[in-house]
Scaffold this active site. Structure first.
Site, PDB file in Angstrom:
ATOM      1  N   ASP A 181       0.871  -1.186   0.000  1.00 12.67           N
ATOM      2  CA  ASP A 181       0.000   0.000   0.000  1.00 12.67           C
ATOM      3  C   ASP A 181       0.906   1.234   0.000  1.00 12.67           C
ATOM      4  O   ASP A 181       1.843   1.318   0.798  1.00 12.67           O
ATOM      5  CB  ASP A 181      -0.900  -0.031   1.247  1.00 12.67           C
ATOM      6  CG  ASP A 181      -2.034   0.974   1.160  1.00 12.67           C
ATOM      7  OD1 ASP A 181      -1.752   2.176   0.954  1.00 12.67           O
ATOM      8  OD2 ASP A 181      -3.195   0.573   1.308  1.00 12.67           O
ATOM      9  N   ILE A 182       0.644   2.196  -0.921  1.00  8.27           N
ATOM     10  CA  ILE A 182       1.546   3.361  -0.991  1.00  8.27           C
ATOM     11  C   ILE A 182       1.340   4.340   0.157  1.00  8.27           C
ATOM     12  O   ILE A 182       2.190   5.202   0.372  1.00  8.27           O
ATOM     13  CB  ILE A 182       1.451   4.154  -2.321  1.00  8.27           C
ATOM     14  CG1 ILE A 182       0.023   4.356  -2.757  1.00  8.27           C
ATOM     15  CG2 ILE A 182       2.309   3.553  -3.398  1.00  8.27           C
ATOM     16  CD1 ILE A 182      -0.092   5.464  -3.798  1.00  8.27           C
ATOM     17  N   ASN A 215     -12.976  -4.286   2.708  1.00  5.39           N
ATOM     18  CA  ASN A 215     -14.162  -3.436   2.689  1.00  5.39           C
ATOM     19  C   ASN A 215     -14.968  -3.662   1.410  1.00  5.39           C
ATOM     20  O   ASN A 215     -14.393  -3.781   0.333  1.00  5.39           O
ATOM     21  CB  ASN A 215     -13.744  -1.967   2.751  1.00  5.39           C
ATOM     22  CG  ASN A 215     -12.867  -1.651   3.955  1.00  5.39           C
ATOM     23  OD1 ASN A 215     -13.088  -2.176   5.033  1.00  5.39           O
ATOM     24  ND2 ASN A 215     -11.870  -0.811   3.759  1.00  5.39           N
ATOM     25  N   GLN A 232     -14.813   1.787   1.191  1.00  2.36           N
ATOM     26  CA  GLN A 232     -14.036   1.199   0.083  1.00  2.36           C
ATOM     27  C   GLN A 232     -13.791   2.301  -0.941  1.00  2.36           C
ATOM     28  O   GLN A 232     -14.738   2.863  -1.494  1.00  2.36           O
ATOM     29  CB  GLN A 232     -14.812   0.044  -0.570  1.00  2.36           C
ATOM     30  CG  GLN A 232     -14.063  -0.583  -1.742  1.00  2.36           C
ATOM     31  CD  GLN A 232     -14.853  -1.684  -2.449  1.00  2.36           C
ATOM     32  OE1 GLN A 232     -16.040  -1.887  -2.195  1.00  2.36           O
ATOM     33  NE2 GLN A 232     -14.198  -2.386  -3.332  1.00  2.36           N
ATOM     34  N   HIS A 248     -10.033  -6.010  -2.602  1.00  3.53           N
ATOM     35  CA  HIS A 248      -8.678  -6.055  -2.037  1.00  3.53           C
ATOM     36  C   HIS A 248      -8.734  -6.373  -0.556  1.00  3.53           C
ATOM     37  O   HIS A 248      -9.624  -5.922   0.151  1.00  3.53           O
ATOM     38  CB  HIS A 248      -7.913  -4.746  -2.290  1.00  3.53           C
ATOM     39  CG  HIS A 248      -8.638  -3.502  -1.893  1.00  3.53           C
ATOM     40  ND1 HIS A 248      -9.639  -2.943  -2.659  1.00  3.53           N
ATOM     41  CD2 HIS A 248      -8.516  -2.696  -0.809  1.00  3.53           C
ATOM     42  CE1 HIS A 248     -10.101  -1.854  -2.074  1.00  3.53           C
ATOM     43  NE2 HIS A 248      -9.441  -1.683  -0.933  1.00  3.53           N
ATOM     44  N   PHE A 249      -7.774  -7.159  -0.139  1.00  5.65           N
ATOM     45  CA  PHE A 249      -7.607  -7.489   1.279  1.00  5.65           C
ATOM     46  C   PHE A 249      -6.407  -6.703   1.790  1.00  5.65           C
ATOM     47  O   PHE A 249      -5.322  -6.793   1.213  1.00  5.65           O
ATOM     48  CB  PHE A 249      -7.335  -8.996   1.464  1.00  5.65           C
ATOM     49  CG  PHE A 249      -8.513  -9.873   1.152  1.00  5.65           C
ATOM     50  CD1 PHE A 249      -8.813 -10.207  -0.163  1.00  5.65           C
ATOM     51  CD2 PHE A 249      -9.310 -10.371   2.162  1.00  5.65           C
ATOM     52  CE1 PHE A 249      -9.898 -11.014  -0.465  1.00  5.65           C
ATOM     53  CE2 PHE A 249     -10.402 -11.183   1.879  1.00  5.65           C
ATOM     54  CZ  PHE A 249     -10.707 -11.502   0.554  1.00  5.65           C
ATOM     55  N   HIS A 250      -6.620  -5.943   2.851  1.00  6.58           N
ATOM     56  CA  HIS A 250      -5.499  -5.265   3.504  1.00  6.58           C
ATOM     57  C   HIS A 250      -4.874  -6.245   4.498  1.00  6.58           C
ATOM     58  O   HIS A 250      -5.585  -6.812   5.339  1.00  6.58           O
ATOM     59  CB  HIS A 250      -5.985  -4.064   4.319  1.00  6.58           C
ATOM     60  CG  HIS A 250      -6.587  -2.948   3.535  1.00  6.58           C
ATOM     61  ND1 HIS A 250      -5.879  -1.820   3.184  1.00  6.58           N
ATOM     62  CD2 HIS A 250      -7.852  -2.759   3.052  1.00  6.58           C
ATOM     63  CE1 HIS A 250      -6.672  -0.987   2.525  1.00  6.58           C
ATOM     64  NE2 HIS A 250      -7.881  -1.528   2.427  1.00  6.58           N
TER      65      HIS A 250
HETATM   66  P1  AMP Z   1      -9.827   1.061   0.516  1.00  4.05           P
HETATM   67  O1  AMP Z   1     -10.110   2.333   1.249  1.00  4.05           O
HETATM   68  O2  AMP Z   1     -10.148  -0.179   1.326  1.00  4.05           O
HETATM   69  O3  AMP Z   1     -10.466   1.041  -0.863  1.00  4.05           O
HETATM   70  O4  AMP Z   1      -8.256   1.012   0.328  1.00  4.05           O
HETATM   71  C1  AMP Z   1      -7.597   1.464  -0.815  1.00  4.05           C
HETATM   72  C2  AMP Z   1      -6.120   1.491  -0.469  1.00  4.05           C
HETATM   73  O5  AMP Z   1      -5.383   1.606  -1.682  1.00  4.05           O
HETATM   74  C3  AMP Z   1      -5.674   2.670   0.436  1.00  4.05           C
HETATM   75  O6  AMP Z   1      -5.117   2.169   1.647  1.00  4.05           O
HETATM   76  C4  AMP Z   1      -4.642   3.416  -0.428  1.00  4.05           C
HETATM   77  O7  AMP Z   1      -3.549   3.909   0.330  1.00  4.05           O
HETATM   78  C5  AMP Z   1      -4.206   2.336  -1.405  1.00  4.05           C
HETATM   79  N1  AMP Z   1      -3.722   2.816  -2.697  1.00  4.05           N
HETATM   80  C6  AMP Z   1      -4.265   3.775  -3.481  1.00  4.05           C
HETATM   81  N2  AMP Z   1      -3.550   3.905  -4.625  1.00  4.05           N
HETATM   82  C7  AMP Z   1      -2.542   2.997  -4.571  1.00  4.05           C
HETATM   83  C8  AMP Z   1      -1.467   2.626  -5.455  1.00  4.05           C
HETATM   84  N3  AMP Z   1      -1.275   3.244  -6.637  1.00  4.05           N
HETATM   85  N4  AMP Z   1      -0.621   1.657  -5.060  1.00  4.05           N
HETATM   86  C9  AMP Z   1      -0.781   1.044  -3.864  1.00  4.05           C
HETATM   87  N5  AMP Z   1      -1.780   1.342  -2.996  1.00  4.05           N
HETATM   88  C10 AMP Z   1      -2.643   2.299  -3.336  1.00  4.05           C
END
Ligand code: AMP
Ligand code: ZN
Length: 143
Positions: free
Chosen positions: A35-36, A87, A95, A101-103
């Site tokens: 995650d960035i 989410n 979300q 996606h799974f964190h």
């Molecule tokens: P969610 O809120 O569950 O949809 O999580 C989306 C996640 O994607 C967030 O934690 C962001 O920091 C992450 N994210 C967004 N853009 C990127 C990217 N280009 N590369 C890696 N992670 C990302």
């Protein structure tokens, strides 16, 4: 079922390599990348290599593959304690990216990672590319 692809989807772009990502691990059906904006070091996203907005939209072939990948990534973080968060929809802890996606979120202190609080439950950090690369190397060394 054949892979679905949405050319407007950020995470589909990462699976195709048109958007860069810090790849942690992959199989034919799943991809894990850092995650960035991590909430703790090693915070990784594990996604199916097929576009689906929610878990309910995802074909079972991809779902069957992703469980062991989540476990592998959790072990690669080296954390003894961690949360897995997934989410589905804006109301469901927001979300933001409409691709399943799974964190995988290491929990190494009271103040980082997932925090159950009404004030700041997702303490994201700005992390340099160099730091992400160093974390990735450490994770890969644990395979
Ligand atoms: P969610 O809120 O569950 O949809 O999580 C989306 C996640 O994607 C967030 O934690 C962001 O920091 C992450 N994210 C967004 N853009 C990127 C990217 N280009 N590369 C890696 N992670 C990302
Ligand atoms: Zn997608």
């Amino acid at each position: 079922m054949s892979a679905q692809y949405d050319d407007k989807c950020l995470f589909c772009g990462i699976t195709k390599g048109v958007i860069p990502g810090f790849k942690v691990y992959e199989t034919d059906h799943s991809l894990a990348f850092l995650d960035i904006n991590p909430v703790s070091d090693g915070h990784t996203l594990v996604i199916p290599k097929s576009h689906a907005k929610t878990l309910g939209d995802l074909s079972d072939d991809y779902l069957r593959d992703i469980g062991p990948v989540i476990k592998k990534v959790a072990l690669m973080t080296g954390a003894e304690q961690y949360n897995i968060l997934q989410n589905n929809g804006k109301l469901a802890f927001q979300q933001h990216v409409d691709h399943v996606h799974f964190h995988v979120v290491p929990k190494t202190s009271e103040t980082d990672g997932l925090i159950i609080s009404l004030e700041n439950n997702w303490p994201q950090k700005q992390v340099s590319k160099e730091d992400l690369a160093a974390i990735l190397e450490k994770m890969k060394s644990r395979v």
